[in-house]
Scaffold this motif. Sequence first.
Motif, PDB file in Angstrom:
ATOM      1  N   THR A 193       0.901  -1.192  -0.019  1.00  0.00           N
ATOM      2  CA  THR A 193      -0.152   0.001   0.019  1.00  0.00           C
ATOM      3  C   THR A 193       0.830   1.220  -0.052  1.00  0.00           C
ATOM      4  N   ILE A 194       1.909   1.238   0.653  1.00  0.00           N
ATOM      5  CA  ILE A 194       2.688   2.422   0.729  1.00  0.00           C
ATOM      6  C   ILE A 194       3.753   2.608  -0.387  1.00  0.00           C
ATOM      7  N   ASP A 195       4.317   1.412  -0.743  1.00  0.00           N
ATOM      8  CA  ASP A 195       5.001   1.455  -2.316  1.00  0.00           C
ATOM      9  C   ASP A 195       4.167   1.811  -3.398  1.00  0.00           C
ATOM     10  N   THR A 196       3.788   3.116  -3.385  1.00  0.00           N
ATOM     11  CA  THR A 196       2.670   3.465  -4.477  1.00  0.00           C
ATOM     12  C   THR A 196       3.279   3.336  -5.968  1.00  0.00           C
ATOM     13  N   ASP A 197       4.643   3.718  -6.084  1.00  0.00           N
ATOM     14  CA  ASP A 197       5.129   3.648  -7.365  1.00  0.00           C
ATOM     15  C   ASP A 197       5.520   1.992  -7.870  1.00  0.00           C
ATOM     16  N   GLU A 198       5.500   1.074  -6.864  1.00  0.00           N
ATOM     17  CA  GLU A 198       5.976  -0.219  -7.138  1.00  0.00           C
ATOM     18  C   GLU A 198       7.202  -0.645  -7.608  1.00  0.00           C
ATOM     19  N   ASP A 199       8.099   0.055  -6.880  1.00  0.00           N
ATOM     20  CA  ASP A 199       9.362  -0.341  -7.230  1.00  0.00           C
ATOM     21  C   ASP A 199      10.277  -1.206  -6.500  1.00  0.00           C
ATOM     22  N   GLY A 200       9.526  -1.475  -5.179  1.00  0.00           N
ATOM     23  CA  GLY A 200      10.177  -2.675  -4.469  1.00  0.00           C
ATOM     24  C   GLY A 200      10.876  -1.844  -3.450  1.00  0.00           C
ATOM     25  N   PHE A 201      10.553  -0.539  -3.224  1.00  0.00           N
ATOM     26  CA  PHE A 201      11.394   0.189  -1.976  1.00  0.00           C
ATOM     27  C   PHE A 201      10.201   1.217  -1.621  1.00  0.00           C
ATOM     28  N   ILE A 202      10.490   1.820  -0.363  1.00  0.00           N
ATOM     29  CA  ILE A 202       9.704   2.753   0.278  1.00  0.00           C
ATOM     30  C   ILE A 202      10.509   4.012   0.192  1.00  0.00           C
ATOM     31  N   SER A 203      10.357   4.865  -0.647  1.00  0.00           N
ATOM     32  CA  SER A 203      11.123   6.482  -0.420  1.00  0.00           C
ATOM     33  C   SER A 203      10.489   7.138   0.387  1.00  0.00           C
ATOM     34  N   GLU A 204      11.182   8.317   0.682  1.00  0.00           N
ATOM     35  CA  GLU A 204      10.827   9.128   1.803  1.00  0.00           C
ATOM     36  C   GLU A 204       9.384   9.724   1.564  1.00  0.00           C
ATOM     37  N   GLU A 205       9.234  10.097   0.246  1.00  0.00           N
ATOM     38  CA  GLU A 205       7.945  10.892  -0.118  1.00  0.00           C
ATOM     39  C   GLU A 205       7.011   9.754  -0.041  1.00  0.00           C
ATOM     40  N   GLU A 206       7.065   8.751  -0.225  1.00  0.00           N
ATOM     41  CA  GLU A 206       5.936   7.259  -0.076  1.00  0.00           C
ATOM     42  C   GLU A 206       5.791   7.099   1.332  1.00  0.00           C
ATOM     43  N   PHE A 207       6.705   7.448   2.197  1.00  0.00           N
ATOM     44  CA  PHE A 207       6.804   7.362   3.556  1.00  0.00           C
ATOM     45  C   PHE A 207       5.860   8.258   4.180  1.00  0.00           C
ATOM     46  N   ASP A 208       6.210   9.647   3.788  1.00  0.00           N
ATOM     47  CA  ASP A 208       5.373  10.847   4.227  1.00  0.00           C
ATOM     48  C   ASP A 208       3.949  10.613   3.655  1.00  0.00           C
ATOM     49  N   ASN A 209       3.394  10.289   2.695  1.00  0.00           N
ATOM     50  CA  ASN A 209       2.038  10.058   2.188  1.00  0.00           C
ATOM     51  C   ASN A 209       1.484   9.065   2.673  1.00  0.00           C
ATOM     52  N   ALA A 210       2.011   8.065   3.280  1.00  0.00           N
ATOM     53  CA  ALA A 210       1.482   6.802   3.847  1.00  0.00           C
ATOM     54  C   ALA A 210       0.210   6.732   4.482  1.00  0.00           C
ATOM     55  N   PRO A 211      -0.842   6.063   4.351  1.00  0.00           N
ATOM     56  CA  PRO A 211      -1.977   6.504   5.268  1.00  0.00           C
ATOM     57  C   PRO A 211      -1.701   6.040   6.722  1.00  0.00           C
ATOM     58  N   LYS A 212      -2.384   6.698   7.589  1.00  0.00           N
ATOM     59  CA  LYS A 212      -1.985   6.449   8.868  1.00  0.00           C
ATOM     60  C   LYS A 212      -2.646   5.176   9.135  1.00  0.00           C
ATOM     61  N   PRO A 213      -1.827   4.412  10.013  1.00  0.00           N
ATOM     62  CA  PRO A 213      -2.327   2.957  10.380  1.00  0.00           C
ATOM     63  C   PRO A 213      -3.578   3.083  11.398  1.00  0.00           C
ATOM     64  N   LYS A 214      -4.351   2.225  11.290  1.00  0.00           N
ATOM     65  CA  LYS A 214      -5.612   2.316  12.235  1.00  0.00           C
ATOM     66  C   LYS A 214      -5.146   1.879  13.625  1.00  0.00           C
ATOM     67  N   ARG A 215      -5.952   2.719  14.776  1.00  0.00           N
ATOM     68  CA  ARG A 215      -5.565   2.480  16.113  1.00  0.00           C
ATOM     69  C   ARG A 215      -6.036   1.017  16.502  1.00  0.00           C
ATOM     70  N   ARG A 216      -5.114   0.849  17.270  1.00  0.00           N
ATOM     71  CA  ARG A 216      -5.531  -0.772  17.758  1.00  0.00           C
ATOM     72  C   ARG A 216      -6.047  -0.734  19.252  1.00  0.00           C
ATOM     73  N   GLY A 217      -7.146  -1.389  19.450  1.00  0.00           N
ATOM     74  CA  GLY A 217      -7.927  -1.149  20.544  1.00  0.00           C
ATOM     75  C   GLY A 217      -7.029  -1.694  21.904  1.00  0.00           C
ATOM     76  N   LYS A 218      -7.470  -1.189  23.001  1.00  0.00           N
ATOM     77  CA  LYS A 218      -6.781  -1.309  24.175  1.00  0.00           C
ATOM     78  C   LYS A 218      -6.914  -3.042  24.648  1.00  0.00           C
ATOM     79  N   LYS A 219      -5.841  -3.321  25.062  1.00  0.00           N
ATOM     80  CA  LYS A 219      -5.807  -4.702  25.387  1.00  0.00           C
ATOM     81  C   LYS A 219      -6.523  -5.272  26.817  1.00  0.00           C
ATOM     82  N   GLU A 220      -7.407  -6.244  26.659  1.00  0.00           N
ATOM     83  CA  GLU A 220      -8.069  -6.574  27.634  1.00  0.00           C
ATOM     84  C   GLU A 220      -7.231  -7.467  28.513  1.00  0.00           C
ATOM     85  N   ASN A 221      -7.505  -7.224  29.927  1.00  0.00           N
ATOM     86  CA  ASN A 221      -6.691  -8.088  30.987  1.00  0.00           C
ATOM     87  C   ASN A 221      -7.524  -9.383  30.748  1.00  0.00           C
TER      88      ASN A 221
END
Length: 96
Positions: free
Chosen positions: A68-96
């Motif tokens: 998803t992050i490697d938008t130009d599909e060159d096999g590497f994540i560039s700084e621009e791709e990293f900066d434009n990457a979608p924010k990861p979804k928040r994980r819920g709190k762990k239950e005890n």
Amino acid sequence: MNTINFKTGIVAVAFIFFGITTSTAQSRGDKKPKKATYEQLLEKMDADEDGMLSEEEVKGRLKEQFSTIDTDEDGFISEEEFDNAPKPKRRGKKEN
């Protein structure tokens, strides 16, 4: 006289206990971790030190979302791709 010293000692211990629990609670606050910079990721993960992050080098969520992050599909994540990457979804709190 002994009763006064005993009471004073109990009050002192109570204040110390209160101070310790208050400082510990503040240090465990719900602070959001700061997003790592591209340079920090290079320092940690760029095993071959070529200045690029390949899928073999990255770990964790970055590896899970590599395609998803490697938008130009060159096999590497560039700084621009990293900066434009979608924010990861928040994980819920762990239950005890």
